[in-house]
Design an enzyme around this catalytic site. Sequence first.
Site, PDB file in Angstrom:
ATOM      1  N   HIS A 142      13.680 -67.230  22.638  1.00 30.36           N
ATOM      2  CA  HIS A 142      13.791 -68.123  23.789  1.00 30.36           C
ATOM      3  C   HIS A 142      13.421 -69.572  23.445  1.00 30.36           C
ATOM      4  O   HIS A 142      13.450 -70.436  24.318  1.00 30.36           O
ATOM      5  CB  HIS A 142      12.925 -67.613  24.942  1.00 30.36           C
ATOM      6  CG  HIS A 142      13.364 -66.251  25.402  1.00 30.36           C
ATOM      7  ND1 HIS A 142      14.374 -66.071  26.316  1.00 30.36           N
ATOM      8  CD2 HIS A 142      12.965 -65.010  25.010  1.00 30.36           C
ATOM      9  CE1 HIS A 142      14.571 -64.769  26.494  1.00 30.36           C
ATOM     10  NE2 HIS A 142      13.730 -64.102  25.717  1.00 30.36           N
ATOM     11  N   ASN A 179      20.501 -66.015  30.400  1.00 35.10           N
ATOM     12  CA  ASN A 179      19.759 -66.729  29.358  1.00 35.10           C
ATOM     13  C   ASN A 179      20.569 -67.891  28.785  1.00 35.10           C
ATOM     14  O   ASN A 179      20.246 -68.405  27.714  1.00 35.10           O
ATOM     15  CB  ASN A 179      19.404 -65.767  28.209  1.00 35.10           C
ATOM     16  CG  ASN A 179      18.458 -64.683  28.660  1.00 35.10           C
ATOM     17  OD1 ASN A 179      17.554 -64.945  29.443  1.00 35.10           O
ATOM     18  ND2 ASN A 179      18.646 -63.474  28.170  1.00 35.10           N
ATOM     19  N   SER A 182       9.181 -63.835  26.791  1.00 38.34           N
ATOM     20  CA  SER A 182      10.399 -63.592  27.558  1.00 38.34           C
ATOM     21  C   SER A 182      10.154 -63.243  29.020  1.00 38.34           C
ATOM     22  O   SER A 182      11.028 -63.441  29.852  1.00 38.34           O
ATOM     23  CB  SER A 182      11.227 -62.486  26.903  1.00 38.34           C
ATOM     24  OG  SER A 182      10.479 -61.290  26.837  1.00 38.34           O
ATOM     25  N   GLU A 237       5.720 -64.484  19.772  1.00 35.68           N
ATOM     26  CA  GLU A 237       6.968 -65.132  20.204  1.00 35.68           C
ATOM     27  C   GLU A 237       6.666 -66.601  20.488  1.00 35.68           C
ATOM     28  O   GLU A 237       5.529 -66.925  20.844  1.00 35.68           O
ATOM     29  CB  GLU A 237       7.493 -64.474  21.489  1.00 35.68           C
ATOM     30  CG  GLU A 237       7.997 -63.073  21.262  1.00 35.68           C
ATOM     31  CD  GLU A 237       8.384 -62.352  22.554  1.00 35.68           C
ATOM     32  OE1 GLU A 237       8.678 -63.029  23.555  1.00 35.68           O
ATOM     33  OE2 GLU A 237       8.380 -61.118  22.539  1.00 35.68           O
ATOM     34  N   HIS A 274       8.177 -58.492  22.630  1.00 32.04           N
ATOM     35  CA  HIS A 274       9.398 -57.824  23.088  1.00 32.04           C
ATOM     36  C   HIS A 274       9.518 -56.394  22.547  1.00 32.04           C
ATOM     37  O   HIS A 274       9.035 -56.088  21.448  1.00 32.04           O
ATOM     38  CB  HIS A 274      10.602 -58.657  22.597  1.00 32.04           C
ATOM     39  CG  HIS A 274      11.900 -58.240  23.172  1.00 32.04           C
ATOM     40  ND1 HIS A 274      12.815 -57.490  22.468  1.00 32.04           N
ATOM     41  CD2 HIS A 274      12.443 -58.461  24.393  1.00 32.04           C
ATOM     42  CE1 HIS A 274      13.880 -57.282  23.226  1.00 32.04           C
ATOM     43  NE2 HIS A 274      13.681 -57.866  24.394  1.00 32.04           N
ATOM     44  N   LYS A 297      21.099 -66.320  23.623  1.00 30.53           N
ATOM     45  CA  LYS A 297      20.451 -66.972  24.764  1.00 30.53           C
ATOM     46  C   LYS A 297      20.935 -68.431  24.810  1.00 30.53           C
ATOM     47  O   LYS A 297      22.090 -68.650  25.140  1.00 30.53           O
ATOM     48  CB  LYS A 297      18.952 -66.778  24.651  1.00 30.53           C
ATOM     49  CG  LYS A 297      18.659 -65.253  24.567  1.00 30.53           C
ATOM     50  CD  LYS A 297      17.241 -64.892  24.486  1.00 30.53           C
ATOM     51  CE  LYS A 297      17.037 -63.453  24.030  1.00 30.53           C
ATOM     52  NZ  LYS A 297      17.621 -62.428  24.895  1.00 30.53           N
ATOM     53  N   ASP A 327       9.060 -64.803  16.667  1.00 26.71           N
ATOM     54  CA  ASP A 327      10.346 -64.554  17.317  1.00 26.71           C
ATOM     55  C   ASP A 327      10.656 -65.760  18.209  1.00 26.71           C
ATOM     56  O   ASP A 327       9.952 -66.022  19.186  1.00 26.71           O
ATOM     57  CB  ASP A 327      10.231 -63.255  18.141  1.00 26.71           C
ATOM     58  CG  ASP A 327      11.501 -62.932  18.915  1.00 26.71           C
ATOM     59  OD1 ASP A 327      12.306 -63.842  19.165  1.00 26.71           O
ATOM     60  OD2 ASP A 327      11.665 -61.755  19.295  1.00 26.71           O
TER      61      ASP A 327
HETATM   62  C1  LIG Z   1      11.782 -62.144  22.661  1.00 28.08           C
HETATM   63  C2  LIG Z   1      13.061 -61.431  22.387  1.00 28.08           C
HETATM   64  N1  LIG Z   1      13.311 -61.019  21.148  1.00 28.08           N
HETATM   65  C3  LIG Z   1      14.452 -60.367  20.846  1.00 28.08           C
HETATM   66  C4  LIG Z   1      15.399 -60.094  21.810  1.00 28.08           C
HETATM   67  C5  LIG Z   1      16.635 -59.351  21.456  1.00 28.08           C
HETATM   68  O1  LIG Z   1      17.655 -60.251  21.182  1.00 28.08           O
HETATM   69  P1  LIG Z   1      19.187 -59.820  21.355  1.00 28.08           P
HETATM   70  O2  LIG Z   1      19.490 -59.910  22.813  1.00 28.08           O
HETATM   71  O3  LIG Z   1      19.927 -60.787  20.501  1.00 28.08           O
HETATM   72  O4  LIG Z   1      19.297 -58.408  20.852  1.00 28.08           O
HETATM   73  C6  LIG Z   1      15.180 -60.531  23.114  1.00 28.08           C
HETATM   74  C7  LIG Z   1      16.218 -60.279  24.150  1.00 28.08           C
HETATM   75  O5  LIG Z   1      16.013 -59.917  25.242  1.00 28.08           O
HETATM   76  C8  LIG Z   1      13.977 -61.214  23.418  1.00 28.08           C
HETATM   77  O6  LIG Z   1      13.724 -61.625  24.677  1.00 28.08           O
END
Ligand SMILES: Cc1ncc(COP(=O)(O)O)c(C=O)c1O
Length: 379
Positions: free
Chosen positions: A194, A32, A166, A162, A121, A225, A191
């Site tokens: 990404h 990422n 992801s 989001e 997620h 990321k 969120d």
């Molecule tokens: C959309 C999304 N939110 C949250 C997370 C979690 O973030 P972190 O890797 O900082 O725990 C991810 C990670 O894969 C993600 O893809």
Amino acid sequence: MNKYQARLLDRASKNLLRQLPKFDWQTDFYSNDYLGFARNKGLIEQIKAESQQYANQQIGATGSRLLSGNNRYVEKVETAIATFHQVPAALLFNSGFAANVGLLSCIADKEDTLIMDELIHASLIDGARLSKAKRVRFKHNDLGDLAQKLATIEGNKIVVVESIYSMDGDICPLKEVADVCKKYQAQLIVDEAHGIGVLGDNGAGLVSQLGLNQEVMATVVTFGKAMGGHGAAILGPQWLKDYLVNFSRSFIFTTGPSLHQLATIFCSYQLLPQANQARQQLQTIINYLDTKKKESPFTWLPSKTQIQAVLIPGNEFVMQAAEQLQANGIAAMGIRYPSVAKGAERIRICLHAYNTVEEVDYLMEQLALIAKQELALVG
Ligand SMILES: Cc1ncc(COP(=O)(O)O)c(C=O)c1O
């Protein structure tokens, strides 16, 4: 054999066993690190120099933020983050996972309903489960379905999306989602895991790009990321920060960030406005892959972002394909059911500012070979 070993065996028999991957692949289509921050030599030096300034202080927070773990530096970093995103307040969490679980579990209670895109997620799903709220899913990026669900729900409503998804890599129609939320008096949580670094002026994300800071109750930005490090922050009004400090269990009952983590976050934010060239290079490689997709024997999801997906249905097939890519030096991962819908198993391709046209060509050649072999198998 104990019951845990039996569960592992059962997983393996269904081709679902998770295993930690090897590290000796050459071409990165899996990390990422979209802008190359994690490997940016200048950034690494800046982080060293930044940490050096505080070297006479403790390396660790020594406690949770509410006990011994608060200090001037962590407050300085939070102020810098809030200033960058032009929001009243930012609160740091140890990871995006902790931020999402800590936010959703305390922001909604049993009178409330969380209305969530079906592709959000796992951390948001787990946070919602921990809350006492009712939970409703709406069809992915489907404004009509969202409006229909909101129209029938009584009480306090909180919509969760989001900015870039992801696994599918598509972008949320956020302006329209915000309009629907306004119409049905729903709150909105976004969120940006990404989106940060990649979308918007200076990589500030989609919420900022669309001027929606006022409409969004909470924005989650993560630093693992495009920012190249680790950690996360929740952005929003001061009351939200105060509320999280009081009720968010993954904030309250954990050790605060270390000096190195803070310095990394601080320096990555300083680098963001200087990363236009990296964003441009990333866009160029996204556009290049987009033209190549048309010649591919496989179906690709219609993403226009750095996250791309080649559909190779079937857990067994997709894992075989991923192994073949890896055996040829390409780091790309197979994503199986149930992480994605049955029939939508895929190779997830992450693009980066440092990927080259030759690397994309090589990936396409290898995929074409895999397609030929599969045809031979089926035939
Ligand atoms: C959309 C999304 N939110 C949250 C997370 C979690 O973030 P972190 O890797 O900082 O725990 C991810 C990670 O894969 C993600 O893809």
